[in-house]
Design an enzyme around this catalytic site. Structure first.
Site, short mmCIF file in Angstrom:
data_model
loop_
_atom_site.label_atom_id
_atom_site.label_comp_id
_atom_site.label_asym_id
_atom_site.label_seq_id
_atom_site.Cartn_x
_atom_site.Cartn_y
_atom_site.Cartn_z
N ARG A 239 0.85 -1.18 0.00
CA ARG A 239 0.00 0.00 0.00
C ARG A 239 0.89 1.24 0.00
O ARG A 239 1.87 1.30 0.74
CB ARG A 239 -0.91 0.03 1.24
N GLU A 268 -4.15 7.12 -5.18
CA GLU A 268 -4.28 6.57 -6.53
C GLU A 268 -5.56 7.07 -7.18
O GLU A 268 -6.54 7.28 -6.47
CB GLU A 268 -4.28 5.03 -6.44
N HIS A 287 -0.85 -0.20 -9.85
CA HIS A 287 -1.48 -1.11 -8.88
C HIS A 287 -2.06 -2.37 -9.56
O HIS A 287 -3.28 -2.57 -9.58
CB HIS A 287 -2.58 -0.38 -8.09
#
Ligand code: GLV
Ligand code: GLV
Length: 322
Positions: A239, A268, A287
């Site tokens: 993360r 994000e 991601h």
């Protein structure tokens, strides 16, 4: 009697959703690349018995206060920092995640990101894309070796162990730091436990596999990067919130560390204007850790199974504990 409503917060394949439609009324946010807006989620959640959610959806007190029928939130991710699990527990809402099914896939990406960063693969791809390849030359895109170096894994859960397993194939020395010792991993993979300070000081590749919690937030900061070798790389596939991104940027700029491979960011999505994305020594990915078709199908099926079980009054397969 009306069928209970399952709200799905992103467009998912029909074959997977059809597993639910016999017994439940499925409502879906029909976009693939746009998350459901907060106000739509607030409205939909008032009627829903179950939500199949994404890590881009926030479930805080404000949202949960709207949920009067909700029994389960099945999050399509292993991480669940987007959900206030304690607030769910106090309301009798079960939270589930998708561990195990994504372990190997995420470890593959993490190791790929490590290799890509060390060997400057994306920068090298750009040389051809931009017609900059004039001749072979001795130190063109000279990178760093991976084999026989030291990898330091911070957060030795299932994915951390799977990364360690890959590292054994590269004859790497394996250090790990974790809340608890992992005797089996030590025995099977030859991984050695280290304090965080020692791991940072000794590793050529510091790999974060930490969940985002109050304790881990911002823990890779200037002080941590100062402890690392100048030749070391920071790899993050967990993360973004575990990193102080301004400190990481400065550490790379000031050549306190050599570079970073990042699959995750504090906020994000990011674009090319993000400071970290502008550094040559950063490989930035959007991601995609668990993103293979097979694994995403398995994750979605696990969410569906968890929803069915909870709505049938059974234990879900993969509940999250606060
Ligand atoms: C992805 O980041 C996940 O938590 O599964
Ligand atoms: C490189 O291609 C070499 O032959 O060393």
């Amino acid at each position: 009697m009306a069928k209970p409503i399952v709200y799905v917060t992103r467009k998912l394949p029909t074959e997977i959703i059809s597993e639910l439609t016999e017994k439940y009324q499925v409502k879906m946010w029909e976009e693939e690349e746009v998350p459901v807006p907060g106000d739509v989620l607030m409205k939909e959640i008032t009627q829903a018995s179950a939500v199949l959610s994404m890590l881009t959806d926030t479930f805080d007190e404000e949202v949960l206060n709207m949920a009067s029928q909700l029994k389960v939130i099945a999050n399509l991710a292993v991480g669940y920092d987007n959900i206030d699990v304690k607030a769910c527990e106090s309301r009798g809402i079960t939270v589930t995640n998708t561990p195990d099914v994504l372990t190997e896939t995420t470890a593959d990406l993490t190791f790929g990101l490590l290799l890509a960063t060390a060997r400057r693969i994306p920068e090298s791809v750009d040389i051809i894309r931009n017609d900059q390849w004039k001749t072979w030359s001795p130190y063109m895109m000279a990178g760093s070796d991976v084999h026989q170096k030291t990898i330091g894994i911070v957060g030795m859960g299932a994915i951390g162990e799977a990364v360690a397993k890959r590292a054994t194939g590269f004859d790497m020395d394996i250090l790990y730091h974790n809340r608890n010792r992992k005797p089996k991993a030590e025995e099977k993979l030859g991984a050695s436990y280290a304090s965080l300070e020692e791991l940072l000081a000794k590793s050529d590749f510091v790999v974060s596999m930490l969940p985002l919690t109050k304790e881990t937030k911002g823990m890779f900061d200037a002080q941590a990067f100062d402890r690392m070798k100048q030749s070391a790389f920071f790899i993050n596939a967990s993360r973004g919130g575990v990193v102080n991104e301004a400190d990481l940027y400065q550490a790379i700029k000031d050549e306190k560390i050599r570079g970073a491979g990042l699959d995750v960011f504090a906020n994000e999505p990011i674009g090319s204007n993000h400071p970290l994305a502008q550094l040559d020594r950063v490989v930035a990915l959007p991601h995609i850790g668990s993103s293979t078709v097979d694994t995403r199908n398995r994750m979605a099926m696990l969410c569906v199974e968890n929803i069915k079980r909870v709505l049938d009054g059974m234990e879900p397969l993969t509940p999250v504990k606060n």
